[in-house]
Design an enzyme around this catalytic site. Structure first.
Site, PDB file in Angstrom:
ATOM      1  N   PHE A 127       0.841  -1.309   0.023  1.00 55.66           N
ATOM      2  CA  PHE A 127       0.037   0.078   0.188  1.00 55.66           C
ATOM      3  C   PHE A 127       0.870   1.330  -0.137  1.00 55.66           C
ATOM      4  CE2 PHE A 127      -2.850   3.173   1.619  1.00 55.66           C
ATOM      5  CZ  PHE A 127      -4.346   2.732   1.131  1.00 55.66           C
ATOM      6  N   ASP A 199       2.789  -4.457   9.272  1.00 52.51           N
ATOM      7  CA  ASP A 199       1.843  -3.704   9.085  1.00 52.51           C
ATOM      8  C   ASP A 199       0.673  -4.741   9.079  1.00 52.51           C
ATOM      9  OD1 ASP A 199      -0.581  -2.709   7.927  1.00 52.51           O
ATOM     10  OD2 ASP A 199       0.665  -1.022   6.810  1.00 52.51           O
ATOM     11  N   TYR A 224     -10.325   0.369  10.842  1.00 51.88           N
ATOM     12  CA  TYR A 224     -11.845   0.834  10.010  1.00 51.88           C
ATOM     13  C   TYR A 224     -11.832  -0.367   9.112  1.00 51.88           C
ATOM     14  CZ  TYR A 224      -8.399   3.401   7.208  1.00 51.88           C
ATOM     15  OH  TYR A 224      -7.129   3.825   6.622  1.00 51.88           O
ATOM     16  N   LYS A 225     -11.012  -1.050   8.969  1.00 52.49           N
ATOM     17  CA  LYS A 225     -11.176  -2.190   8.103  1.00 52.49           C
ATOM     18  C   LYS A 225     -11.900  -3.291   8.464  1.00 52.49           C
ATOM     19  CE  LYS A 225      -7.626  -0.252   5.081  1.00 52.49           C
ATOM     20  NZ  LYS A 225      -6.131  -0.354   4.763  1.00 52.49           N
ATOM     21  N   ARG A 373     -11.221  -6.288  -6.023  1.00 51.15           N
ATOM     22  CA  ARG A 373     -11.084  -6.952  -4.830  1.00 51.15           C
ATOM     23  C   ARG A 373     -12.274  -7.113  -4.129  1.00 51.15           C
ATOM     24  NH1 ARG A 373      -7.386  -3.426  -1.184  1.00 51.15           N
ATOM     25  NH2 ARG A 373      -9.244  -1.858  -1.107  1.00 51.15           N
TER      26      ARG A 373
HETATM   27  C1  LIG Z   1      -5.800   0.910   4.635  1.00 48.76           C
HETATM   28  C2  LIG Z   1      -4.178   1.044   4.785  1.00 48.76           C
HETATM   29  C3  LIG Z   1      -3.299   1.983   5.314  1.00 48.76           C
HETATM   30  C4  LIG Z   1      -4.265   3.230   5.471  1.00 48.76           C
HETATM   31  O1  LIG Z   1      -3.494   4.245   6.220  1.00 48.76           O
HETATM   32  P1  LIG Z   1      -4.265   5.489   6.882  1.00 48.76           P
HETATM   33  O2  LIG Z   1      -3.177   6.300   7.424  1.00 48.76           O
HETATM   34  O3  LIG Z   1      -4.939   4.741   7.999  1.00 48.76           O
HETATM   35  O4  LIG Z   1      -5.168   5.788   6.012  1.00 48.76           O
HETATM   36  C5  LIG Z   1      -2.168   2.052   5.468  1.00 48.76           C
HETATM   37  N1  LIG Z   1      -1.406   1.043   5.080  1.00 48.76           N
HETATM   38  C6  LIG Z   1      -1.812  -0.308   4.676  1.00 48.76           C
HETATM   39  C7  LIG Z   1      -1.263  -1.485   4.190  1.00 48.76           C
HETATM   40  C8  LIG Z   1      -3.321  -0.203   4.370  1.00 48.76           C
HETATM   41  O5  LIG Z   1      -3.928  -1.230   3.930  1.00 48.76           O
END
Ligand SMILES: *Cc1c(COP(=O)(O)O)cnc(C)c1O
Length: 413
Positions: A127, A199, A224-225, A373
């Site tokens: 990400f 992560d 929030y996921k 997805r």
């Molecule tokens: C969803 C996600 C984020 C989101 O980062 P925010 O700072 O909360 O917006 C970061 N890293 C990964 C791998 C994600 O899947």
């Protein structure tokens, strides 16, 4: 392969020990919501929790709620609740800020544990915000550079040597849903004396994580996921107990001061995980999160993982059976043990197909180029939902509904 039917879905749902949880979420009628890997559904109990938080705690009790309603220590309490889902001991996890900000703090803290080393390794295909944050970290530390590797192509092991200070790696890849071996990779990272930062954004809440057992040094993740904390719910951060005294946070603020109300002229870090909280946290968002984390206290993550494998496997089998010959391929690992709670499909026409799916009330996510997805949240998705989603996909492919002009462009998530 036997021909799968709706009654197979119903049989699997009758055997599902988690089926009782679906009723505790609010979802729009008729929707098949397969985007819980992006924004989790709302637990019904959040409505009364928010009513209490706003009417009683804020409007009526006002400033007394910092202690009376426990606002001041909420990030630590929620942190411990998440800690119990990720194999972290009490007082080693805190809820605060966003994932991106926490990655920044965690990488800095990790580099501070390995003075003299010159490289930070992160993922090229992860990400993007993760490597953006890593870029920011190395830009502030002279002599330290960032190297990006493709973990699933085996490049991480080649990159490891004793110049590496820190490796940042995703437990489950957001695009392919590939699950990484946390124990084995952490060991490889430790073998060269580097620090492992994981992560957990796509594994927390759907996979029984064992941070202590895997000897993970630091970890971050969002709530929030799959954790259903609500839009904008703050993220979490874990620092292994043995690093808490030595690791240095790059962000200094009064919430992490050893004596916050002494209003001292200079910063002294508080002991323990709270120093990462920095400043005033989004209390209402944290209050919304609490509903889901309280529910998780009743959840058996082993059962969640079993159901997750069953849902994703059922989806893949049905796509194979129903959607062959339409140029769609499975983009996630076919072996259940190697994938998270998501299945990605690939099609050159993925964006239009997903737009047509959304119009048919099957909600997944699209990531260019071509990746469709589908996230399967085991607490509120059933095998019947999976069956229905694939029926609607099949219909869209067979009728070529997705070729209609209205699906050829436009923003979807
Ligand atoms: C969803 C996600 C984020 C989101 O980062 P925010 O700072 O909360 O917006 C970061 N890293 C990964 C791998 C994600 O899947």
């Amino acid at each position: 392969m036997p021909n799968l039917t709706r009654s197979d879905a119903e049989r699997l749902d009758r055997q599902d020990p988690l089926a009782v949880f679906a009723d505790r979420f609010e979802l729009p009628a008729g929707h098949v919501y397969l985007d819980g890997n992006s924004l989790g559904a709302a637990p019904k109990s959040v409505f009364s929790d928010m009513e209490t938080a706003i009417h009683r705690e804020w409007a009526n009790d006002l400033i007394a709620s910092w202690s009376g309603a426990g606002w001041w220590t909420l990030g630590e309490r929620l942190g411990d609740q998440i800690g119990s889902l990720i194999g972290a001991p009490p007082s080693s996890t805190v809820v605060c800020d966003t994932t991106t900000v926490n990655i920044y703090k965690a990488l800095h803290a990790a580099v501070s544990l390995r003075p003299g080393r010159t490289r930070v390794v992160a993922e090229r295909k992860g990400f993007p915000t993760d490597s953006y944050a890593a870029e920011g970290v190395v830009s502030t530390i002279p002599g330290v550079s960032l190297e990006l590797v493709d973990v699933d192509a085996g490049e991480l092991l080649d990159a490891l040597d004793d110049s590496v200070a820190v490796v940042l790696i995703n437990h489950i890849d957001y695009r392919t849903a590939t699950l990484r071996d946390m124990g084995a990779l952490t060991q490889a990272i430790h073998r060269v004396g580097a620090v492992a930062v994981w992560d957990l954004c796509h594994s927390v809440g759907v996979y029984p994580i064992d941070l202590v057992g895997c000897e993970v040094d630091l970890a971050v993740g969002c709530s929030y996921k799959f954790l259903n904390g609500g839009p904008g719910a703050p993220a979490f951060m874990y620092v292994a107990p043995q690093h808490q005294e030595t690791a240095v946070s790059p962000l200094r603020g009064w919430w992490g001061h050893a004596d916050p109300f002494a209003m001292e002229e200079t910063y002294r870090p508080m002991e323990g995980i709270r120093k990462y909280m920095v400043g005033t946290q989004p209390i209402l968002s944290m209050r919304a999160m609490q509903a889901s984390l309280d529910m998780y206290e009743e959840v058996d993550l082993v059962a969640v993982r079993d159901k997750s494998k069953s849902l994703t496997g059922f989806f893949i089998d049905l796509v194979d059976q129903e959607c062959a010959g339409h140029g769609i391929s499975v983009y996630s690992p076919r072996a259940a043990d190697r994938r998270g709670s998501q299945v990605s499909l690939y099609s050159e026409d993925g964006q239009s197909i997903m737009a047509a799916m959304a119009a048919a009330d099957v909600h997944g996510g699209y990531r260019a180029p071509g990746v469709m997805r589908f996230g399967f949240a085991p607490l509120y998705i059933s095998h019947a939902d999976v069956f229905e989603a694939v029926q609607r996909l099949k219909h869209i492919l067979e009728t070529e509904e997705w070729k209609k002009p209205r699906y050829q462009s436009g923003a979807i998530s």
